[in-house]
Design an enzyme around this catalytic site. Structure first.
Site, mmCIF file in Angstrom:
data_model
loop_
_atom_site.group_PDB
_atom_site.id
_atom_site.type_symbol
_atom_site.label_atom_id
_atom_site.label_comp_id
_atom_site.label_asym_id
_atom_site.label_seq_id
_atom_site.Cartn_x
_atom_site.Cartn_y
_atom_site.Cartn_z
ATOM 1 N N HIS A 82 44.688 26.983 33.466
ATOM 2 C CA HIS A 82 45.369 28.687 32.997
ATOM 3 C C HIS A 82 47.367 28.240 34.038
ATOM 4 O O HIS A 82 47.024 27.673 35.188
ATOM 5 C CB HIS A 82 44.403 29.305 33.913
ATOM 6 C CG HIS A 82 45.597 30.947 33.658
ATOM 7 N ND1 HIS A 82 45.068 31.723 32.661
ATOM 8 C CD2 HIS A 82 46.659 31.587 34.102
ATOM 9 C CE1 HIS A 82 45.755 32.644 32.152
ATOM 10 N NE2 HIS A 82 46.560 32.336 33.400
ATOM 11 N N ASP A 161 44.157 44.061 34.501
ATOM 12 C CA ASP A 161 45.222 42.687 34.216
ATOM 13 C C ASP A 161 46.436 42.967 33.699
ATOM 14 O O ASP A 161 47.170 43.011 33.556
ATOM 15 C CB ASP A 161 44.889 41.514 34.806
ATOM 16 C CG ASP A 161 45.773 40.808 34.575
ATOM 17 O OD1 ASP A 161 46.299 40.783 35.866
ATOM 18 O OD2 ASP A 161 45.713 39.674 33.703
ATOM 19 N N ARG A 168 54.858 44.669 35.280
ATOM 20 C CA ARG A 168 54.723 43.684 36.167
ATOM 21 C C ARG A 168 56.152 43.157 35.379
ATOM 22 O O ARG A 168 57.028 42.686 35.936
ATOM 23 C CB ARG A 168 53.893 42.494 36.534
ATOM 24 C CG ARG A 168 53.196 43.665 38.051
ATOM 25 C CD ARG A 168 51.994 41.912 38.371
ATOM 26 N NE ARG A 168 52.209 40.740 38.752
ATOM 27 C CZ ARG A 168 51.516 39.614 38.190
ATOM 28 N NH1 ARG A 168 50.710 39.875 37.671
ATOM 29 N NH2 ARG A 168 52.240 38.455 38.897
ATOM 30 N N SER A 183 45.841 38.365 39.717
ATOM 31 C CA SER A 183 46.120 38.773 38.114
ATOM 32 C C SER A 183 45.432 37.308 37.016
ATOM 33 O O SER A 183 44.286 37.564 36.761
ATOM 34 C CB SER A 183 47.511 38.015 37.354
ATOM 35 O OG SER A 183 48.212 38.383 36.422
ATOM 36 N N LYS A 187 40.833 36.810 36.426
ATOM 37 C CA LYS A 187 40.328 36.326 34.600
ATOM 38 C C LYS A 187 40.066 35.915 34.622
ATOM 39 O O LYS A 187 38.562 35.688 33.792
ATOM 40 C CB LYS A 187 42.226 36.404 34.340
ATOM 41 C CG LYS A 187 43.262 37.428 33.480
ATOM 42 C CD LYS A 187 44.049 37.236 32.162
ATOM 43 C CE LYS A 187 45.032 36.245 32.764
ATOM 44 N NZ LYS A 187 46.394 37.190 34.091
HETATM 45 N N1 URA Z 1 50.362 34.081 34.211
HETATM 46 C C1 URA Z 1 49.078 35.108 34.673
HETATM 47 O O1 URA Z 1 47.959 35.354 34.568
HETATM 48 N N2 URA Z 1 49.423 35.944 35.736
HETATM 49 C C2 URA Z 1 50.835 35.173 36.430
HETATM 50 O O2 URA Z 1 50.535 36.707 37.618
HETATM 51 C C3 URA Z 1 51.364 34.749 36.088
HETATM 52 C C4 URA Z 1 50.869 33.830 35.188
#
Ligand code: URA
Length: 432
Positions: A82, A161, A168, A183, A187
């Protein structure tokens, strides 16, 4: 406590209990707390920050807001990567197929565009027919069949999220260490993969503009992952100029496919190989050098490209679109040329990202529709020499009028000088 009192407590620098955080997030999820109160809460967190305990509580709240994947029917080790968000960052489409082609299952939950950065889910939806929302059964079947599947947060997985992310995106509350930690890790923990590699971006196109805050973010996410028993590692990588040449959903997917064909830009290729090698190493495939060699071979042999085509097929698209690079094309384009000669010493990635968004690649309001073909193709990178009148970048949009808003912005994102600047490393640090 009422929502008003909770917002006030955070605004005034108080520490919320796990119960208060759960109460607030659950209330929002059930529609009992309106967007304006959540937006005020997010802004209070942005300014006041959160303690480790609050950050963990928010992460667990996001993880538990939907189903926690039960992957007992997926054979083998599952891994995920990620990125904290960058401009032109399309490495997921290269890294995930590489590791999956080497037998490490990739069950990935991604997000949409956020702030000035693009999102994997929006990019994936540039393919005709591709589905990015799936229930658990479908997700498991897809991962078992293709070795890899990338979905977004949904009603089933990390729904909190999904809602917070969209809010956001449009309320300038993205670049907050606890909110990014919760966040991303919410996930990752909901998807319950065994190994996680995080790409923490730093620089003009990242949410973290300096090394110190990138390190704090990396440590925050690694701590939450380790506490949850995950094999996790973070790389801090350079986002001082866009990654590759393409910025915008369909344009980036095409560049990722070209990278899988062995014809990608050097920075996209090298970062993808490195991220893949770190995942493979965590998954026990071998030492780092062995894993890096295997990752390179997966590109050379075409195995990673085939896995990507298989993934697109199981997600409802057509594998032929991958091989032929058949993605939407914009109605209008406009080239921007250099007004003087010189070396490119800087490309402000955030300005390029905002401009791509204004061309239609991102959202200004939650309800905005994305134009998959909109975006920017750079012609030059930092270190290149450009002659006066040479093309610096091409803009793509569905409405010509959009060019007016961004031409000046994109041109002034380039800084030209008389001497080339020293090349900056791509991978700057690593946090275990
Ligand atoms: N990627 C995400 O999933 N969340 C964030 O807050 C920033 C990048």
């Amino acid at each position: 406590m009422t929502p008003y009192e909770l917002i006030k407590k955070k605004r005034d620098g108080g520490e919320l209990t796990p119960g208060e955080i759960t109460h607030f997030i659950t209330g929002y999820l059930h529609g009992e707390i309106p967007d304006y109160q959540m937006a005020a809460f997010l802004m209070a967190v942005y300014f006041r920050g959160m303690t480790k305990e609050e950050t963990t509580a928010l992460t667990f709240c996001i993880r538990d807001s939907g189903t926690r994947a039960d992957f007992s029917r997926v054979n083998g080790i599952r891994a995920d990567k990620h990125s904290t968000g960058g401009v032109g960052d399309k490495t997921t489409f290269v890294v995930i197929p590489i590791v999956a082609s080497l037998g490490v299952k990739a069950a990935k939950m991604s997000g949409r565009g956020l702030g000035h950065t693009g999102g994997t889910v929006d990019k994936l939806e540039a393919f005709s027919g591709v589905k990015t929302e799936m229930g658990q059964e479908e997700f498991i079947t897809a991962v078992n069949k293709a070795g890899a599947c990338v979905i977004g947060q949904s009603g089933e997985f990390a729904p909190a999220d999904k809602l917070l992310y969209a809010l956001r995106d449009v309320t300038a509350t993205v670049d907050s260490i606890p909110l990014i930690t919760a966040s991303i890790m919410g996930k990752k923990l909901a998807a319950d993969d065994d190994c996680i590699v995080l790409d923490v971006k730093v620089g003009s196109g990242a949410f973290m503009k300096d090394m110190e805050s990138a390190r704090v973010l990396a440590q925050s996410m690694v701590r939450v992952g380790k506490d949850a028993g995950k094999k996790i590692r973070a790389l801090i990588t350079n986002m001082d100029e866009p990654l590759g040449y393409a910025v915008g959903n369909a344009l980036e997917v095409v560049e990722a496919i070209q990278t899988l064909k062995g014809k990608g830009p050097k920075d996209v290729t090298e970062l993808s190989i490195s991220l893949a090698a770190h995942i493979l190493q965590l998954a026990g495939v071998g030492d780092y050098d062995t894993c890096e060699t295997k990752a390179r071979e997966a590109i050379i042999s075409g195995a990673a490209l085939k896995t990507f085509a298989d993934m697109i097929e199981v997600q409802g698209g057509s594998s032929a679109d991958v091989y032929t690079e058949n993605l939407p094309k914009a109605k209008f384009s406009k080239t921007l040329t250099a007004t003087k000669s010189g070396y490119i010493v800087k490309i402000n990635a955030e300005e390029v990202g905002i401009s791509a968004g204004l061309l239609g690649a991102g959202r200004q309001k939650k309800e905005d529709v994305i134009f998959p073909a909109a975006g920017i193709l750079l012609n030059k990178k930092v270190g290149d020499y450009v002659e006066k009148g040479e093309v610096l970048a091409t803009l793509y949009a569905e409405e010509e009028v959009r060019f007016l808003k961004v031409e000046g912005r994109v041109l002034s994102a380039f800084t030209l000088g008389n001497t080339p600047s020293a090349p900056r490393k791509l991978i700057l640090d690593r946090v275990e």
